[in-house]
Design an enzyme around this catalytic site. Structure first.
Site, PDB file in Angstrom:
ATOM      1  N   PHE A 607     151.934  34.006  62.123  1.00 48.84           N
ATOM      2  CA  PHE A 607     151.596  32.777  62.837  1.00 48.84           C
ATOM      3  C   PHE A 607     152.819  32.003  63.286  1.00 48.84           C
ATOM      4  CE2 PHE A 607     151.126  32.155  58.276  1.00 48.84           C
ATOM      5  CZ  PHE A 607     152.001  31.118  58.017  1.00 48.84           C
ATOM      6  N   LYS A 624     159.714  28.410  58.684  1.00 52.06           N
ATOM      7  CA  LYS A 624     158.651  29.094  59.393  1.00 52.06           C
ATOM      8  C   LYS A 624     157.939  28.062  60.252  1.00 52.06           C
ATOM      9  CE  LYS A 624     155.971  32.266  57.067  1.00 52.06           C
ATOM     10  NZ  LYS A 624     154.841  32.564  56.130  1.00 52.06           N
ATOM     11  N   ASP A 720     147.475  40.262  50.049  1.00 48.69           N
ATOM     12  CA  ASP A 720     148.208  40.952  51.114  1.00 48.69           C
ATOM     13  C   ASP A 720     149.580  41.409  50.614  1.00 48.69           C
ATOM     14  OD1 ASP A 720     148.631  42.078  53.572  1.00 48.69           O
ATOM     15  OD2 ASP A 720     149.177  40.197  54.574  1.00 48.69           O
TER      16      ASP A 720
END
Ligand SMILES: *[C@@H]1O[C@H](CO)[C@@H](O)[C@H](O)[C@H]1NC(C)=O
Ligand SMILES: *[C@@H]1O[C@H](CO)[C@@H](O)[C@H](O)[C@H]1NC(C)=O
Ligand SMILES: *[C@@H]1O[C@H](CO)[C@@H](O)[C@H](O)[C@H]1NC(C)=O
Ligand SMILES: *[C@@H]1O[C@H](CO)[C@@H](O)[C@H](O)[C@H]1NC(C)=O
Ligand SMILES: *[C@@H]1O[C@H](CO)[C@@H](O)[C@H](O)[C@H]1NC(C)=O
Length: 910
Positions: A607, A624, A720
């Site tokens: 993202f 980020k 994940d």
């Protein structure tokens, strides 16, 4: 013939002779001889044979083996004084039968019973003469059917001598001879069922002969016929008159004049090893006058047969002084011998033809007086024989001995008879052989054969063995190391036994090197990985390490306490720690400043991009930045921010701060200087992770995951896990990152449910995929895959031209084969501790069962990984101790101090 050089051997005499060939009366007589040919070898002795004289009785006769097949006890034959042995202990197959009493009246004892072999294609007696191999033996097999089975049908079957065919037996009363020089210390005599009745045998006899007689260039002599010329009546001669127990049949034709002497002929001398019995030589035949030859006709089995003939002479007529009988011999009108034969009074001599052996459709021998002599020809005895080629060579002796030992040791119940490999159509069930000369046993399959006891060393004497299958027996004891001596062994199956201990390292290494397919499963008490062997040692090692660590830790503690104290006193920057500044909120302006206006991109996530940044205190950070268009991203962004604000662990990447100004959203993390694990494992990376580093990374990641699972309430599932989410700092310390998909285990109804497919292909728990049932074990599965990547250096999914290959499809067969060497990343070039590698593989395996419930908890995985690391450390320390020599100080690898320090003394978040 060029007999001059063989003069001595054939005892030639020159005699002038007048040959009158083709004498019709003699020819008739000779035809009778020829006509008897077919029956010659099996004359009916049972009624006609008896001894001329009795000599002393011997209880033991050197060089004789006499077996009464089917006999119930040992005894001495009353006619000959030869001891016969029952075959009870010599053979374990066959059934004993007795000849009905009505036809056994005056039979020799050894013919009164027999052994028949209804089972198996081949059954063998093994004779082991004292004199051993490369000696000359005469072997005689006797058969007396006597309608023992009431079928009145004489069976036909084959005999083999050693590994070669000998003769087809089709007599109801008779015997067959062979003269044979075996290449082995034992001689198999085998009866082969050819589908024409049940093979049987009445007696079997072996006689050691002098090696100088009946000599042939290879092969064996069969179809042996012996005639005592000039004897009238039916009585034959054998032992004890014949020292070799040969059978001599009387032969006398009407037109031959029999002659005899009462004088003794000393035949048993060094000069004449043929040792023709005195009684045989004392009779002879002669013709009426010197013009008439003695003619003998012989029709061999076929015109190509290689034939041998032996003429035995001795002058038995007292001649006037100065007279001497001189003979010549022709074969089919040609000179059979170049030289003449001179006979001396009462002195035996044997005439054999020179090489090559003779052959022909019909062999006509003519013995005649040499030219100028007046004495008619005589003949005392004659023998004929046919050469049987022995094309097959026995299996290599070491192999035979080893397999015989194995057969005996395990009482193998299979029909194992005769030579194990030769002839090939009779090779033993469960083994296969090379076609080399000699044959070697290359595979042995004794699977499900009720073998008990330990694995015998005899297996390691089968030196050419390539495959050994001992699976599904009751074998006990350990897996012997000597199996590794088998240079060509490529398959070893010991599954399904009761073996104990551990698989020897040397076998494991062969397996790892890909040289051996090793199956050792289903042995409940067998340790496959060689670890159990070392349990005790390991405990010791750990104790040593632990105490060393303790010392170091105490020192470190004191040192750091002092240092911190001093720093505090000096107002040093101890609080530089990012922990302190976590959760701090930053403005977008600050984010721009920290990233130097987004100058350096260090990554790109799902993202948004990740930028390198620097806080005011020079601490490097990763920023980020959420892309404005990503709604999905926002949800994950928020999930991660919420989670990381809550949980802190040295093996989870830490959040330094965040920015949330309307559309401008950013997360600021600690900077991980060494990127992610995926980059390090990729083939393009030249700086290969060492085994030690890999284990540390695994332990670090396990720590982080274990904290998420067990240290947080409610537990957090990462969902994940993959190498690109495992980050490495400047000390190569691993931290788990990317919690965008993470969910708290107990809060299924939580609002931030991601609709993005959970997880990444290759790492996805199959059970979760199938059922959607989410739990901690899904992470354990992913962790197992990561472990495999660390071990093998291969990606979870290897993209192929046709289809993609999952790492487990590649790994599983290697594990089944125990092939560690090929499992572990080849880039390590063998630089790893095997035990530690095995352990790591075991741990990885434990993580990946398709049923989640079968996977261990992360705390167990972590504990195991620490042990695994300890094994590797033990190796490192051993090496160090070697180089340090006799210095007593133990140098502990710095990495371990780092690890143990952190895991044992750092405050836990829980
Ligand atoms: C041999 O001895 C027997 C009896 O002892 C006798 O009848 C015979 O004539 C003898 N033969 C010779 C050739 O001397
Ligand atoms: C040898 O015997 C045969 C047959 O009895 C006779 O025909 C022949 O003349 C004899 N020869 C000599 C040289 O006596
Ligand atoms: C040994 O024999 C068994 C049963 O006959 C068979 O299943 C197995 O594959 C054989 N082993 C080898 C190594 O060929
Ligand atoms: C092994 O033993 C069992 C039980 O005694 C028997 O049924 C089986 O035939 C035996 N197998 C072999 C190969 O001897
Ligand atoms: C034993 O293992 C070998 C190699 O894996 C295999 O070929 C053989 O079939 C196995 N034996 C049995 C009885 O399964």
């Amino acid at each position: 013939m060029d007999g001059a050089s063989n003069l001595k051997k054939v005892w030639l005499l020159f005699v002038l002779a007048i040959a009158i060939l083709g004498n019709s009366r003699l020819a008739a007589g000779n035809n009778q001889y020829a006509g008897r040919k077919l029956d010659d070898e099996i004359p009916d002795y049972q009624s006609s044979f008896s001894l001329i004289t009795h000599c002393s009785m011997h209880n033991l006769i050197l060089g004789f083996i006499s077996i009464d097949c089917g006999g119930d006890e040992d005894y001495i034959d009353k006619d000959t004084g030869i001891p016969y042995k029952s075959d009870k202990e010599l053979i374990d197959t066959g059934i004993v039968n007795t000849i009905p009493s009505d036809s056994s009246g005056n039979l020799a004892r050894y013919l009164k019973n027999l052994r028949r072999f209804p089972q198996g294609k081949r059954n063998c007696y093994t004779l082991r003469p004292e004199q051993g191999k490369n000696n000359n033996y005469m072997i005689r097999a006797r058969f007396f059917y006597g309608n023992y089975d009431g079928k009145n049908q004489t069976p036909a079957f084959d005999l083999q001598i050693g590994v070669n065919e000998w003769v087809t037996v089709n007599t109801d009363d008779g015997f067959y001879h062979v003269i044979h020089v075996p290449l082995t210390d034992y001689i198999d005599v085998c009866l082969v069922n050819t589908g024409q009745g049940v093979p049987y045998i009445s007696a079997l006899e072996l006689r050691h002969l002098d090696n100088s007689i009946y000599h042939t260039a290879g092969g064996a002599l069969t179809n042996i016929v012996r005639y005592d010329i000039g004897r009238e009546g039916d009585l034959g001669v054998r032992y004890p008159n014949d020292v070799y127990d040969r059978y001599w049949s009387p032969l006398q034709f009407d037109d031959w004049i029999p002659i005899t002497t009462n004088s003794t002929i000393y035949s048993h001398s060094d000069d004449n090893a043929y040792s023709i019995p005195d009684v045989v030589l004392r009779t002879a035949a002669k013709t009426q006058n010197a013009s008439i030859p003695l003619n003998l006709y012989w029709t061999p089995p076929d015109s190509l047969s290689k034939c041998y003939v032996y003429f035995h002479f001795a002058e038995i007529e007292k001649l006037e002084a100065g007279q001497q009988r001189k003979l010549k011999i022709n074969l089919n009108g040609e000179r059979f011998l170049v030289e003449s034969i001179k006979l001396d009074y009462l002195s035996p001599q044997t005439i054999v033809q020179n090489n090559p052996p003779i052959s022909g459709k019909r062999l006509h021998f003519s013995i005649y007086a040499a030219e100028g002599t007046k004495l008619p020809p005589i003949l005392n005895a004659v023998e004929t024989a046919v050469l049987k080629e022995l094309p097959n060579k026995p299996t290599a002796i070491d192999d035979v001995e080893a397999i015989m030992e194995i057969k005996k040791r395990y009482r193998v119940t299979r029909h194992w008879q005769g030579d194990p490999c030769v002839p090939s159509e009779f090779s033993w069930d469960g083994l296969s052989c090379s076609n080399k000369n000699p044959s070697r046993i290359i595979s042995l399959n004794l699977s499900s054969s009720n073998l008990t006891g330990v694995i015998t060393t005899s297996f390691s004497n089968l030196k050419a063995l390539q495959s050994l299958d001992l699976s599904y027996n009751d074998l006990t004891g350990s897996v012997p190391e000597f199996l590794a001596q088998l240079q060509n062994l490529n398959t070893l199956n010991l599954s399904g036994n009761k073996l104990t201990g551990s698989v020897p390292e040397v076998l494991q290494k062969m397996s790892r090197d890909g040289n051996l397919v090793l199956s050792v499963g289903e042995n409940p008490d067998l340790c496959v990985s060689d670890l159990c062997n070392r349990k005790k040692k390991k405990v010791l090692v750990i104790l040593v390490i632990a105490s060393s660590i303790a010392v170091v830790l105490v020192l470190l503690f004191i040192f750091s306490a002092l240092a911190i104290n001093r720093m505090k006193r000096h107002g040093g920057m101890v609080t530089k720690s990012i922990i302190k500044s976590q959760n701090q909120q930053y403005s977008y302006f600050e984010v721009v400043s920290i990233t130097n206006n987004f100058k350096t991109i260090i990554g790109e996530g799902g993202f948004g991009k990740v930028y390198l940044g620097k806080l005011k205190d020079e601490t490097q950070v990763a920023v980020k930045l959420l892309s404005t268009s990503s709604y999905q991203g926002y949800k994950e962004f928020r999930a991660e921010a919420q989670l990381l604000m809550r949980v802190h662990h040295r093996n989870l990447v830490s959040l330094v701060g965040y920015c949330d100004e309307g559309e401008k959203k950013a997360l600021i993390y600690e900077y991980m200087a060494n990127g992610n694990l995926h980059q390090h494992l990729s083939v393009t990376n030249t700086n290969v992770l060492t085994w030690n580093e890999r284990l540390h990374i695994a332990v670090d990641a396990a720590h982080g995951l274990e904290y998420l699972h067990n240290g947080c309430k409610p537990p957090i599932i990462h969902r994940d896990l993959k190498p690109s989410n495992i980050l490495l700092n400047e000390h190569m310390q691993a931290k788990i990152a990317d919690f965008g998909l993470s969910r708290a285990f107990a809060t299924e109804s939580d609002s931030h449910v991601s609709t993005r497919p959970a997880g990444t292909l290759g790492y996805l728990d199959p059970e979760f995929q199938a059922s959607g049932n989410l739990n901690k074990k899904s992470d354990v599965y992913s962790f197992g895959i990561i472990l495999f990547e660390l071990i093998t250096g291969r990606p979870a999914i290897l993209r192929g031209p046709v289809r993609n290959n999952h790492i487990l499809d590649w790994v599983n067969p290697l594990i089944e084969r125990g092939d560690v060497q090929n499992l572990v990343d080849p880039r390590l070039e063998g630089e790893f501790n095997t035990n530690s590698a095995w352990k790591a593989i075991e741990i990885a395996m434990s993580c990946i069962p398709s049923l989640a419930i079968q996977r261990p908890d992360m705390n167990h995985v972590l504990a195991e990984l620490k042990e695994c690391l300890a094994l590797e450390m033990a190796r490192g320390r051993t090496q160090r101790m070697e180089t340090v020599g006799n210095k007593t100080t133990l140098r502990i690898p710095s990495k371990m101090i780092h690890l143990e320090y952190e895991s044992d003394t750092a405050p836990h978040a829980r």
